[in-house]
Design an enzyme around this catalytic site. Structure first.
Site, short mmCIF file in Angstrom:
data_model
loop_
_atom_site.label_atom_id
_atom_site.label_comp_id
_atom_site.label_asym_id
_atom_site.label_seq_id
_atom_site.Cartn_x
_atom_site.Cartn_y
_atom_site.Cartn_z
N PHE A 51 -3.92 -13.46 21.05
CA PHE A 51 -4.25 -14.11 22.33
C PHE A 51 -5.17 -15.34 22.20
CE2 PHE A 51 -7.01 -13.73 26.30
CZ PHE A 51 -6.10 -14.37 27.12
N LYS A 54 -1.23 3.73 14.41
CA LYS A 54 -2.65 3.73 14.01
C LYS A 54 -3.26 5.10 14.31
CE LYS A 54 -4.95 0.93 12.56
NZ LYS A 54 -5.23 0.48 11.17
N ILE A 63 0.83 -1.22 0.00
CA ILE A 63 0.00 0.00 0.00
C ILE A 63 0.86 1.27 0.00
CG2 ILE A 63 -2.09 -0.97 1.05
CD1 ILE A 63 -1.06 0.47 3.70
N THR A 65 -8.58 1.22 15.38
CA THR A 65 -8.67 0.43 16.60
C THR A 65 -8.99 1.31 17.82
OG1 THR A 65 -7.33 -0.86 18.15
CG2 THR A 65 -6.14 0.68 16.76
N ASP A 66 -9.58 0.69 18.83
CA ASP A 66 -9.85 1.42 20.07
C ASP A 66 -8.56 1.75 20.83
OD1 ASP A 66 -9.21 -1.15 20.96
OD2 ASP A 66 -11.04 -1.43 22.14
N GLU A 67 -7.45 1.10 20.44
CA GLU A 67 -6.20 1.31 21.18
C GLU A 67 -5.66 2.73 21.02
OE1 GLU A 67 -3.22 -1.66 20.88
OE2 GLU A 67 -4.68 -3.27 20.81
N TYR A 76 2.55 0.26 17.84
CA TYR A 76 1.38 -0.09 17.03
C TYR A 76 0.29 0.95 17.16
CZ TYR A 76 -3.18 -2.09 15.95
OH TYR A 76 -4.46 -2.25 15.47
N SER A 77 -0.16 1.21 18.39
CA SER A 77 -1.32 2.10 18.54
C SER A 77 -0.98 3.53 18.17
CB SER A 77 -1.91 2.00 19.95
OG SER A 77 -0.95 2.21 20.94
P1 NAD Z 1 -3.53 -8.83 10.29
O1 NAD Z 1 -2.15 -8.58 10.78
O2 NAD Z 1 -4.15 -10.16 10.50
O3 NAD Z 1 -3.61 -8.53 8.71
C1 NAD Z 1 -2.96 -7.44 8.12
C2 NAD Z 1 -2.91 -7.68 6.61
O4 NAD Z 1 -2.32 -6.53 5.99
C3 NAD Z 1 -2.07 -8.89 6.20
O5 NAD Z 1 -2.75 -9.65 5.21
C4 NAD Z 1 -0.80 -8.28 5.64
O6 NAD Z 1 -0.18 -9.07 4.64
C5 NAD Z 1 -1.33 -6.98 5.07
N1 NAD Z 1 -0.29 -5.94 4.96
C6 NAD Z 1 0.61 -5.57 5.92
N2 NAD Z 1 1.40 -4.60 5.45
C7 NAD Z 1 0.99 -4.33 4.19
C8 NAD Z 1 1.40 -3.40 3.18
N3 NAD Z 1 2.43 -2.55 3.39
N4 NAD Z 1 0.74 -3.38 2.00
C9 NAD Z 1 -0.28 -4.23 1.77
N5 NAD Z 1 -0.71 -5.15 2.67
C10 NAD Z 1 -0.09 -5.18 3.87
O7 NAD Z 1 -4.41 -7.67 10.94
P2 NAD Z 1 -5.94 -7.68 11.42
O8 NAD Z 1 -5.99 -8.13 12.83
O9 NAD Z 1 -6.77 -8.34 10.39
O10 NAD Z 1 -6.24 -6.11 11.41
C11 NAD Z 1 -6.72 -5.49 10.23
C12 NAD Z 1 -7.03 -4.03 10.53
O11 NAD Z 1 -8.00 -3.94 11.57
C13 NAD Z 1 -5.81 -3.24 11.01
O12 NAD Z 1 -5.86 -1.96 10.42
C14 NAD Z 1 -6.00 -3.16 12.51
O13 NAD Z 1 -5.40 -2.00 13.04
C15 NAD Z 1 -7.51 -3.10 12.61
N6 NAD Z 1 -8.08 -3.61 13.87
C16 NAD Z 1 -7.76 -4.86 14.32
C17 NAD Z 1 -8.35 -5.35 15.48
C18 NAD Z 1 -8.05 -6.74 16.01
O14 NAD Z 1 -8.57 -7.11 17.06
N7 NAD Z 1 -7.27 -7.56 15.33
C19 NAD Z 1 -9.25 -4.55 16.19
C20 NAD Z 1 -9.55 -3.25 15.70
C21 NAD Z 1 -8.96 -2.81 14.53
O1 TDX Z 2 -0.07 -15.09 24.78
C1 TDX Z 2 -0.65 -14.06 25.13
N1 TDX Z 2 -1.02 -13.93 26.43
C2 TDX Z 2 -1.67 -12.82 26.90
O2 TDX Z 2 -2.00 -12.75 28.09
C3 TDX Z 2 -0.96 -12.99 24.20
C4 TDX Z 2 -0.56 -13.11 22.75
C5 TDX Z 2 -1.64 -11.89 24.68
N2 TDX Z 2 -1.98 -11.80 25.98
C6 TDX Z 2 -2.76 -10.63 26.45
C7 TDX Z 2 -2.29 -9.27 25.99
C8 TDX Z 2 -3.58 -8.49 25.89
O3 TDX Z 2 -3.96 -7.99 27.15
O4 TDX Z 2 -4.06 -10.79 25.86
C9 TDX Z 2 -4.61 -9.53 25.47
C10 TDX Z 2 -4.89 -9.55 23.97
O5 TDX Z 2 -3.64 -9.57 23.30
P1 TDX Z 2 -3.52 -9.49 21.70
O6 TDX Z 2 -4.30 -10.59 21.08
O7 TDX Z 2 -2.09 -9.35 21.36
O8 TDX Z 2 -4.35 -8.16 21.38
P2 TDX Z 2 -4.19 -6.61 21.82
O9 TDX Z 2 -2.80 -6.27 22.13
O10 TDX Z 2 -5.25 -6.32 22.83
O11 TDX Z 2 -4.55 -5.90 20.41
C11 TDX Z 2 -5.59 -6.46 19.56
O12 TDX Z 2 -6.77 -5.70 19.63
C12 TDX Z 2 -6.76 -4.39 19.10
C13 TDX Z 2 -5.11 -6.51 18.11
O13 TDX Z 2 -3.91 -7.27 18.03
C14 TDX Z 2 -4.92 -5.12 17.55
O14 TDX Z 2 -4.57 -5.20 16.17
C15 TDX Z 2 -6.21 -4.37 17.69
O15 TDX Z 2 -6.05 -3.04 17.28
#
Ligand code: NAD
Ligand code: TDX
Length: 332
Positions: free
Chosen positions: A188, A152, A59, A121-123, A148-149
């Site tokens: 997690f 974002k 991107i 994200t809420d972070e 990360y946050s």
């Molecule tokens: P993920 O890490 O599973 O997926 C990210 C994807 O983006 C991957 O397929 C990766 O290959 C692609 N990517 C990374 N860098 C890139 C680049 N430079 N160009 C093109 N593609 C690229 O992430 P996710 O958990 O699916 O999160 C997706 C979105 O949602 C993110 O913007 C994240 O901030 C947001 N979000 C995630 C959560 C959560 O709980 N996981 C919660 C709220 C918001």
């Molecule tokens: O092995 C673990 N043990 C543990 O206690 C891992 C991987 C995490 N944790 C804790 C850390 C956090 O308090 O669990 C909670 C959740 O961890 P993650 O899955 O890493 O999520 P978090 O850091 O909360 O962020 C996620 O939610 C918001 C996503 O990864 C982000 O992309 C999103 O923006």
């Protein structure tokens, strides 16, 4: 029929959204994804070629992004580096993708006057005390904690500025922690489920009091589609399903649901700067757009997710060993 570009569509939430779009709309989807360690083409397998085109790329590549954006009606932007633990040890890709990548997309949607929905994200709001009655709302001040946050948060600020200064037609959503199929085993919930499946004890950071507000990825998808179709341009919407749970409770639930003793986990080193609690007030989305989550019951969604990981070891096993080796180096 519309043409929609989904960035990061081979990742966890992006691929859930692509499946949701194909199942619930007539839109044609183009996925742009760099296929980092977090992207997996297998998450898009089975989708008809007539509905989805995959483009491998970054991107932050201005020529490629310009060409793709010129050919669509809307962009839904998921691509990001998404894992806090990685960001604490290797922050550079977070700045590249989350900040420079979002800037590159914004320049293209500005030039071609294409509608953008930015997924965040809420972070970005930082964390709350455990006993704070408040939850995050659209007017909570930004206060991010990790690389990360903060990247974002930076991407959200760029979107707001491009909307105000250049009239880019953008909406933003900030969602809470997602769970569901196709989530990488570094995160997690899938980490603990797949640990149990491989006979490894689940790993809880610190004392496990940290609270996350869980939402099923399908509910996140339905909210994003609704905002794309009916949201007011220039607005931010918070997405959450009232799913607050502390990490210890979630680990114990996973163990019990998988037939293990609820205390069969290990406490490991805590995360640096570990955010204590996230909690989303999604009143605006519910009242203004009428959104409701389908998975109101966390245990029902968690049980379906456990079943999915049981049935899809071929999808997650290739990433499991390398992920656990990284955590072992960190004492986690
Ligand atoms: P993920 O890490 O599973 O997926 C990210 C994807 O983006 C991957 O397929 C990766 O290959 C692609 N990517 C990374 N860098 C890139 C680049 N430079 N160009 C093109 N593609 C690229 O992430 P996710 O958990 O699916 O999160 C997706 C979105 O949602 C993110 O913007 C994240 O901030 C947001 N979000 C995630 C959560 C959560 O709980 N996981 C919660 C709220 C918001
Ligand atoms: O092995 C673990 N043990 C543990 O206690 C891992 C991987 C995490 N944790 C804790 C850390 C956090 O308090 O669990 C909670 C959740 O961890 P993650 O899955 O890493 O999520 P978090 O850091 O909360 O962020 C996620 O939610 C918001 C996503 O990864 C982000 O992309 C999103 O923006």
């Amino acid at each position: 029929m519309g043409r929609i570009l989904v960035t990061g569509g081979a990742g966890f939430i992006g691929s859930n959204f692509v499946h949701y779009l194909v199942d619930h709309t007539d839109h044609h989807v183009t996925v742009l994804d760099k296929l980092t360690y977090a992207g997996n083409l297998a998450s898009l397998s089975g989708l008809p070629e007539s509905r989805m085109t995959f483009v491998h790329g970054d991107i932050a590549d201005p020529e490629l992004v310009d060409e793709l954006v010129a050919s669509v009606d809307a962009v839904v932007h998921y691509a990001a580096e998404s894992h806090n633990d990685n960001s604490l040890h290797f922050p550079q890709p977070f700045v590249h993708t989350n900040v420079i990548g979002t800037f590159t997309l914004l320049e293209a949607v500005r030039k071609h006057r294409v509608r953008l929905h930015h997924v965040s994200t809420d972070e970005v709001y930082g964390d709350l005390a455990l006993d704070d009655p408040a939850r995050f709302t659209e007017s909570t001040p930004y206060n991010p904690s990790s690389p990360y946050s903060s990247t974002k948060a930076g991407s959200d600020m760029l979107v707001r500025a491009w909307a105000r200064s250049y009239g880019v037609e953008a909406t933003i959503s900030n969602c809470s922690n997602n769970y569901g199929p196709y989530q990488h085993v570094e995160k997690f919930i899938p980490r603990q489920i797949t640990n149990v499946l491989w006979g490894i004890r689940p790993k809880l950071y610190g004392d496990g009091r940290n609270v996350r507000d869980w939402i099923h990825a399908e509910d996140h998808s339905s909210a994003v589609l609704l905002i794309l179709e009916k949201g007011r341009v220039g607005e931010t919407y918070l997405i959450g399903a009232d799913g607050e749970k502390d990490n210890k409770t979630v680990v114990e639930l996973i163990l019990t649901m998988m037939g293990q003793d609820s205390d069969a986990y290990e406490n490991v080193a805590d995360r640096m700067g570990h955010d204590l609690r996230y909690a989303i007030d999604s009143t605006k989305l519910r009242n203004e757009l009428g959104w409701r989550p389908r998975y109101g019951d966390f245990e029902e969604g968690l049980s379906a997710t456990i079943d999915w990981y049981r049935e899809h070891e071929d999808w997650w096993a290739p990433a499991k060993e390398v992920t656990e080796a990284f955590y072992a180096q960190l004492g986690q």
